[in-house]
Write an enzyme that holds these catalytic residues in place. Structure first.
Site, PDB file in Angstrom:
ATOM      1  N   GLU A 138      -0.415   9.580  -5.926  1.00 56.84           N
ATOM      2  CA  GLU A 138       0.685   8.616  -5.904  1.00 56.84           C
ATOM      3  C   GLU A 138       0.941   8.036  -7.289  1.00 56.84           C
ATOM      4  OE1 GLU A 138      -1.182   8.101  -1.606  1.00 56.84           O
ATOM      5  OE2 GLU A 138      -1.369   6.410  -2.990  1.00 56.84           O
ATOM      6  N   GLU A 181       0.853  -1.186   0.000  1.00 55.44           N
ATOM      7  CA  GLU A 181       0.000   0.000   0.000  1.00 55.44           C
ATOM      8  C   GLU A 181       0.892   1.240   0.000  1.00 55.44           C
ATOM      9  OE1 GLU A 181      -3.838   1.710  -0.184  1.00 55.44           O
ATOM     10  OE2 GLU A 181      -3.118  -0.337  -0.469  1.00 55.44           O
ATOM     11  N   ASP A 198      -7.212   3.059   2.565  1.00 56.50           N
ATOM     12  CA  ASP A 198      -6.853   1.800   3.212  1.00 56.50           C
ATOM     13  C   ASP A 198      -8.049   0.851   3.247  1.00 56.50           C
ATOM     14  OD1 ASP A 198      -4.186   2.737   3.933  1.00 56.50           O
ATOM     15  OD2 ASP A 198      -5.213   4.041   5.337  1.00 56.50           O
TER      16      ASP A 198
END
Length: 501
Positions: A330, A299, A484
Site C-alpha cells: 500500500e 486503515e 489490523d
C-alpha cells in the site's frame, strides 16, 4: 598480533557475506557480532557466551520493558465500516478442488473468472505478498464459496478490517468498542460480547470473504512462495458501497468515542468509477462531521486503481484524518499514485529498503500531512508494517508513547502469527536488517538495531521515526488480520497530545 587481526578481519568479512546472502540464519549469529551496552564484544564466544541470550530473547525481553501504557488511555473507540465473515482455506487446495491447473501469474485489478483468480493468486504467491481483489461475477463467486465451505479444513473467522480491529480493541476490558458495518447472524455470533453493534447495522445475511492462504516454501506448478501470506477476494456489495457509512456517522454522535477508526475504502474500488466518485464525496462529508469532535485513524488496504488512490490521497480523505496504517504494498502504491519518491519501482525487490520507506513516509507527511505547521491538513502519524520490521513516523508534538506503540505492534504480530499469548523464542526468527540507512539518498545516517534497545529512533526535519524489528513466526498459523492487529495495538498504546482538533 597481525595473525589475530587477520583472523578477525576474515571473520568480519565472512559474517558480512553470510548476513547479506543468508538473511534467515538464526539470530544468534548476528547477536554474537554485536557490541553490548557494557562495552564488551561478543566475538569471543567462549565461557560466558554459552549462557548469553539469543538476539530474539534480548529483543523480546527489551520490548516488555518498553511497552508501557500512555498517560491518558482511550476509553471509548468507534470502528467502521467494513465487516464480514472470513472463510480461510488453503489457496492451492481450493484451486485444485476447482480443477484449475497452475499457469502463469498475472495481476488482475478485478477478477472476472476462475482463470483470473488462478493467475492473480500465482502472481502474489510468487512474491509472497498479500493482496485483495473484487470478484465481479456473483454466481461464479458463490460456486467458489460453496467449494471453499465444503473443504474439511475451512475455518470461519471475524473478517473485515473494522471488525478485526474492533475485536482486538475488545480484548482490553477497559475499552468500550462500537462497531458499524454489515453484520449478519454468523458474524454477530463470532464477535466479542464487549462490542456494541447498532441495530441499524444488523442484516439478515452475512458477507463472506474467501482467504486463500499459502505457506513459506509451498509450491504449485512452477511457483514457490518465498514466505507465508494470503490472497483475499469477495463479491461484497454491502461493504463495496460502504453502506454503513451514514449509520457510522450517526452512531458516533450518540456513542461519543475518544477515537474513531475508519476502514473499508478499498472495497469501493471494485464498484466502478461512477460509484466510488460519488460515494467517496459522501464519505468525506460524513468524516468531516466526525472530524470536528475527535481524532480519526484510517486503515488502508490493497488497491490497484491509481486514480482512486490519488483521490483518497490528494483531495479527499488522507488530509482530514490524523493517522493512517498501511503495509509495504500500500505504501509503494500510494507513492506511485502520487508520483512520490521511488514511484519508479514496480514492486519491492524482496525486503523493503528502510531508507526508501523512510523517504516515502516523510513525503506523505510533507505533501499530504501537517509537517508544515501552516498546513490545513491534519495527518500527523503513519504506522507502517512489513514482515520483518515496523516504522512509526510522527510529526513532532502531536503523538506520545510511540516507542511503546511500535514495540507493541511488533510483539502482537509475532504472537498472533504463531497463535501464542507470549513470544516463544523457539518459534520466531529475526529477519530485519542489522544495519540500515535513514534515507536512500544523501544526506543519510547509518543506523543499527540493538538487541537491548530494539527501537531505533531518528529524525528528519520535524518528523520522528521509530523502527523496531519483528520476530517473525517460523510456522505461522494464520496471516489474515495481522496488519489490523498491529495497527489496533499501536493505537491502543498511543496518546494524542493536547491540540485543538
Amino acid at each position: 598480533m597481525w595473525k589475530t587481526a587477520t583472523v578477525i578481519a576474515v571473520f568480519a568479512v565472512t559474517l558480512g557475506y553470510f548476513y547479506h546472502t543468508h538473511p534467515n540464519l538464526p539470530g544468534q549469529l548476528w547477536y554474537f557480532s554485536l557490541p553490548f551496552p557494557n562495552g564488551s564484544s561478543t566475538l569471543n564466544v567462549e565461557e560466558d557466551n554459552l549462557n548469553t541470550p539469543t538476539f530474539e530473547q534480548a529483543i523480546a525481553s527489551a520490548w516488555e520493558a518498553l511497552i508501557t501504557a500512555p498517560t491518558h488511555q482511550w476509553k471509548r473507540i468507534a470502528v467502521g465500516v467494513n465487516a464480514c465473515v472470513d472463510v480461510v482455506v488453503s489457496g492451492v487446495g481450493l484451486l485444485e478442488a476447482l480443477t484449475l491447473d497452475p499457469g502463469r501469474g498475472f495481476d488482475h485489478e478485478v477478477l472476472q473468472s476462475k482463470n483470473d483468480l488462478m493467475e492473480a493468486f500465482l502472481h502474489f504467491m510468487e512474491r509472497g505478498a498479500a493482496a485483495e481483489r473484487f470478484f465481479t461475477d456473483k454466481e461464479v463467486f458463490l460456486s467458489i464459496a460453496q467449494a471453499a465451505a465444503e473443504d474439511p479444513s475451512a475455518q470461519l473467522y471475524v473478517g473485515g478490517n473494522a471488525a478485526l480491529m474492533g475485536q482486538k480493541f475488545a480484548s482490553y476490558p477497559q475499552l468500550m468498542v462500537l462497531l458499524c458495518g454489515p453484520v449478519g447472524p454468523k458474524l454477530h455470533q463470532l464477535l466479542d460480547d464487549q462490542i456494541v453493534v447498532p441495530p441499524q447495522s444488523l442484516q439478515e445475511t452475512d458477507e463472506f470473504h474467501l482467504i486463500l492462504e499459502y505457506q513459506a516454501g509451498e509450491q504449485w506448478g512452477m511457483t514457490q512462495a518465498p514466505q507465508a501470506n494470503r490472497f483475499i477476494f469477495s463479491h461484497d456489495v454491502a461493504n463495496g458501497k460502504m453502506s454503513s457509512m451514514e449509520i457510522f456517522a450517526a452512531s458516533i454522535e450518540e456513542f461519543q468515542p475518544e477515537l474513531v477508526v475508519l476502514s473499508g475504502l478499498h472495497m469501493m474500488e471494485g464498484m466502478g468509477k461512477n460509484l466510488w466518485r460519488e460515494r467517496l464525496k459522501e464519505a468525506v462529508v460524513a468524516i468531516s462531521d466526525v472530524r470536528k469532535q475527535i481524532p480519526i485513524h484510517l486503515e488502508l488496504a490493497s488497491m490497484t486503481d491509481k486514480e482512486y488512490m490519488s483521490s483518497i490521497m490528494q483531495e479527499q480523505v488522507i488530509p482530514i484524518v490524523n493517522s493512517i496504517g498501511l503495509n509495504e504494498q500500500e505504501l509503494l502504491f500510494l507513492s506511485q499514485a502520487g508520483r512520490g519518491p521511488h514511484s519508479e519501482l514496480k514492486t519491492w525487490d524482496g525486503l523493503p529498503d528502510v531508507g526508501r520507506v523512510s523517504d516515502i513516509l516523510l513525503w506523505i507527511l510533507k505533501q499530504h500531512g501537517r509537517s508544515d505547521p501552516s498546513s490545513e491538513a491534519d495527518l500527523t502519524r503513519i504506522h507502517f508494517h512489513t514482515l520483518s520490521y515496523h516504522i512509526l513516523a510522527t510529526v513532532d508534538g502531536y503523538w506520545g508513547n510511540q516507542v511503546a506503540a511500535v514495540a507493541a505492534g511488533a510483539r502482537v504480530a509475532s504472537c498472533q502469527a504463531c497463535g501464542i499469548q507470549a513470544i516463544d523464542v523457539q518459534k520466531v526468527i529475526l529477519k530485519a536488517p542489522h544495519t540500515f540507512y535513514s534515507s536512500h539518498s544523501e544526506p543519510r545516517e547509518q543506523l543499527n538495531i540493538s538487541p537491548n534497545q530494539p527501537v531505533t529512533i531518528w529524525h528528519r526535519d520535524n518528523v520522528t521515526f521509530y523502527l523496531t524489528p519483528v520476530l517473525v513466526c517460523k510456522q505461522p498459523l494464520r496471516t489474515v488480520g495481522l496488519g489490523d492487529a498491529i495497527s489496533a495495538e499501536g493505537l491502543f498504546y498511543s496518546e494524542m497530545l493536547s491540540h485543538e482538533l
